[in-house]
Enzyme design. Sequence first.
Site, PDB file in Angstrom:
ATOM      1  N   GLU A  39       0.876  -1.160   0.000  1.00  0.00           N
ATOM      2  CA  GLU A  39       0.000   0.000   0.000  1.00  0.00           C
ATOM      3  C   GLU A  39       0.921   1.220   0.000  1.00  0.00           C
ATOM      4  O   GLU A  39       1.808   1.314   0.844  1.00  0.00           O
ATOM      5  CB  GLU A  39      -0.846  -0.023   1.283  1.00  0.00           C
ATOM      6  CG  GLU A  39      -1.904   1.037   1.278  1.00  0.00           C
ATOM      7  CD  GLU A  39      -2.773   1.025   2.540  1.00  0.00           C
ATOM      8  OE1 GLU A  39      -2.711   0.070   3.321  1.00  0.00           O
ATOM      9  OE2 GLU A  39      -3.500   2.016   2.713  1.00  0.00           O
ATOM     10  N   ARG A 264       4.656 -13.667   9.060  1.00  0.00           N
ATOM     11  CA  ARG A 264       5.365 -12.386   8.927  1.00  0.00           C
ATOM     12  C   ARG A 264       6.766 -12.525   9.479  1.00  0.00           C
ATOM     13  O   ARG A 264       7.006 -13.356  10.347  1.00  0.00           O
ATOM     14  CB  ARG A 264       4.691 -11.320   9.798  1.00  0.00           C
ATOM     15  CG  ARG A 264       3.445 -10.750   9.285  1.00  0.00           C
ATOM     16  CD  ARG A 264       2.910  -9.756  10.307  1.00  0.00           C
ATOM     17  NE  ARG A 264       3.242  -8.395   9.946  1.00  0.00           N
ATOM     18  CZ  ARG A 264       2.566  -7.686   9.050  1.00  0.00           C
ATOM     19  NH1 ARG A 264       1.536  -8.212   8.421  1.00  0.00           N
ATOM     20  NH2 ARG A 264       2.910  -6.449   8.770  1.00  0.00           N
ATOM     21  N   LYS A 274       4.380   0.601   9.670  1.00  0.00           N
ATOM     22  CA  LYS A 274       4.596   1.871   8.988  1.00  0.00           C
ATOM     23  C   LYS A 274       4.102   3.042   9.831  1.00  0.00           C
ATOM     24  O   LYS A 274       4.671   4.118   9.792  1.00  0.00           O
ATOM     25  CB  LYS A 274       3.844   1.867   7.651  1.00  0.00           C
ATOM     26  CG  LYS A 274       4.666   1.237   6.532  1.00  0.00           C
ATOM     27  CD  LYS A 274       3.927   1.314   5.225  1.00  0.00           C
ATOM     28  CE  LYS A 274       3.294  -0.020   4.918  1.00  0.00           C
ATOM     29  NZ  LYS A 274       2.520  -0.101   3.718  1.00  0.00           N
TER      30      LYS A 274
HETATM   31  P1  ATP Z   1       2.683  -2.397   7.915  1.00  0.00           P
HETATM   32  O1  ATP Z   1       1.867  -3.056   8.967  1.00  0.00           O
HETATM   33  O2  ATP Z   1       4.127  -2.326   8.206  1.00  0.00           O
HETATM   34  O3  ATP Z   1       2.096  -1.112   7.436  1.00  0.00           O
HETATM   35  P2  ATP Z   1       1.415  -3.712   5.809  1.00  0.00           P
HETATM   36  O4  ATP Z   1       1.127  -5.155   5.877  1.00  0.00           O
HETATM   37  O5  ATP Z   1       0.300  -2.772   6.031  1.00  0.00           O
HETATM   38  O6  ATP Z   1       2.653  -3.406   6.712  1.00  0.00           O
HETATM   39  P3  ATP Z   1       1.537  -3.477   3.006  1.00  0.00           P
HETATM   40  O7  ATP Z   1       2.059  -2.345   2.232  1.00  0.00           O
HETATM   41  O8  ATP Z   1       0.084  -3.715   3.027  1.00  0.00           O
HETATM   42  O9  ATP Z   1       2.092  -3.310   4.461  1.00  0.00           O
HETATM   43  O10 ATP Z   1       2.330  -4.809   2.688  1.00  0.00           O
HETATM   44  C1  ATP Z   1       2.651  -5.324   1.424  1.00  0.00           C
HETATM   45  C2  ATP Z   1       2.897  -6.791   1.584  1.00  0.00           C
HETATM   46  O11 ATP Z   1       3.995  -7.016   2.464  1.00  0.00           O
HETATM   47  C3  ATP Z   1       1.710  -7.498   2.186  1.00  0.00           C
HETATM   48  O12 ATP Z   1       1.473  -8.679   1.461  1.00  0.00           O
HETATM   49  C4  ATP Z   1       2.136  -7.795   3.593  1.00  0.00           C
HETATM   50  O13 ATP Z   1       1.538  -8.967   4.056  1.00  0.00           O
HETATM   51  C5  ATP Z   1       3.646  -7.946   3.448  1.00  0.00           C
HETATM   52  N1  ATP Z   1       4.326  -7.669   4.706  1.00  0.00           N
HETATM   53  C6  ATP Z   1       4.235  -6.559   5.467  1.00  0.00           C
HETATM   54  N2  ATP Z   1       4.969  -6.685   6.590  1.00  0.00           N
HETATM   55  C7  ATP Z   1       5.548  -7.916   6.540  1.00  0.00           C
HETATM   56  C8  ATP Z   1       6.408  -8.649   7.406  1.00  0.00           C
HETATM   57  N3  ATP Z   1       6.811  -8.144   8.558  1.00  0.00           N
HETATM   58  N4  ATP Z   1       6.804  -9.884   7.012  1.00  0.00           N
HETATM   59  C9  ATP Z   1       6.390 -10.397   5.852  1.00  0.00           C
HETATM   60  N5  ATP Z   1       5.584  -9.767   4.991  1.00  0.00           N
HETATM   61  C10 ATP Z   1       5.149  -8.541   5.322  1.00  0.00           C
HETATM   62 MG    MG Z   2      -1.432  -2.484   5.093  1.00  0.00          MG
END
Ligand code: ATP
Ligand code: MG
Length: 550
Positions: A39, A264, A274
């Site tokens: 995102e 994760r 983030k």
């Molecule tokens: P955050 O919680 O840090 O904002 P998010 O999951 O909202 O992370 P996205 O931009 O939606 O961030 O993530 C893009 C992809 O990366 C998604 O498929 C998410 O599952 C994966 N992802 C995010 N954080 C991790 C992590 N710590 N380990 C593995 N994959 C991750």
């Molecule tokens: Mg997200």
Amino acid sequence: MPDIKPLPEAANFIEQIINEDIASGKLRPDQVQTRFPPEPNGYLHIGHAKSMFVNFGTALKYGGKCNLFFDDTNPSKEKTEFVDAIRADIHWLGYEWARECYASDFFDTIYEYALRLIREGKAFVCDLSAEEIKNTRGTLTEPGVESPYRNRSVEENLRLFCEMKEGKYKDGEKCLRAKIDMASPNLNMRDPVIYRILHASHHRTGDKWCIYPMYDYAHPICDYLQGVTHSLCTLEFEDHRPLYDWVGISLGFSPKPRQIEFARLNITNTVMSKRYLKKLVEEGDVHGWDDPRMPTLAGLRNRGIPAAAVRDFCSRIGVAKANSECEYSYFEACVREYLNANAERAMAVLDPVKVTLTDYEGEEELEFDVNPLDPAAGKRKVKFGKHLYIDGSDFSLDPPPKYFRLKKGGYVRLKNAYIIRCDEAVQDEEGNVKELLCSYVPESHSGSDTSGIKVKGVIQWVNADEAAEAELRQYESLLRDADYAGQDFTERMNRESEKIVAAKAEPYLAQAEDGKAFQLLRTGYYKKCCEDGKLVLSEIVSLKDNFNKK
Ligand code: ATP
Ligand code: MG
């Protein structure tokens, strides 16, 4: 005879599933398609590196494709700045996407599909507020309550939904919900909201839309429209899979993408959300998203951590179905191992102390291995002379027992040069050591030592006649460790995580290309850079291996 290649051996449970799908004839290996779905509401972090490793890595392994898919269904938080940073970070990590697309590319089709669900009686316009929807959703032990608007006619739903799109209603006044099952044991299946009203400008579609699809509804559609075969996501989406499948089945997707969840990446003392990282940037606790202490990819890059070491780390931690936490020191060990094998060696000294070899005249050039672990890297010459600097911590006026570095009347070896003896320490009025007057042992030249003197300490040095002034930056974790676990992150903040020290460095470092990583002998791995004409050596990782010690 068709050319039948053996399937690659599965390295993890995801690849096992894919191999089964291939074996059952559902698809060919080169049809495997994944997507990396960030995102654009912040910078990528090391957790995303794992997601990329899984998504791009799996596609590469089968000779398939991985798209870069921007999940931009939430217009109020998304920005073009983040889109550009995400692209740059993926390239830095070494991955190439087949196609770049955005959820917003598909908004028209997503809307058409919503009309179809309404026509088939599978979605309805609901007038309950977000609060009321939450309150009627039930609990894990009790079913939810059906909305009084659930049985509106198809015609009424179509008219209201069109009016929602045309901007007739305010934010939150109405929404579109899937009509599934308010008694489902899975809360995500209790008539979830699939469209909401939001009068917000979108970074790509501008003011074209005032209704936006929800992630759980848009994602399976976008996957399908891109041709994704395996939609790999993190474990928190496991409970959403029934909804992912419901959307695909209700809309008759064939072949329907398959969602597979993996754990994760969590790392000790490292917060990756983030929202938290953004707070650090906005409150000025760090210098920016790319501060070398940040777990963002921009931060790691700026720190001087090689992309290859990040990929290596991801491949070693593996892909599992159960959540766990990895030690930060394990990541450091991967970085150290890579740099030990690949970084050139050089010398710098902190808190420099001047050494004068009273009986040494002239000058000579000494040979140093560029990297002793890589003979092909060759040798280079370093000038030796009468005036040198050594590291302030390598001399003691009041040495503890078993002090093997320099002390009054003691001997030490200068790396790749001679054994020297400290005859006198010149001090100023406050007692600070200003200069060490030393003599050298001519027959102790490294490699041809016939002096018979045994010394335990070998220290690095810099030739004072050509030394470059340097600023050395050392880093600690932004968060204090486990003793503080459970406390609020603001309380755990390590306010002294950046330390700046004056140093003298070989001219070789000053002349090196910007951004290059070095092992500074006995000091650590450092990145060379030049800021406003000043030589800066900034710590990548320490020399000491805390992980293997455990
Ligand atoms: P955050 O919680 O840090 O904002 P998010 O999951 O909202 O992370 P996205 O931009 O939606 O961030 O993530 C893009 C992809 O990366 C998604 O498929 C998410 O599952 C994966 N992802 C995010 N954080 C991790 C992590 N710590 N380990 C593995 N994959 C991750
Ligand atoms: Mg997200």
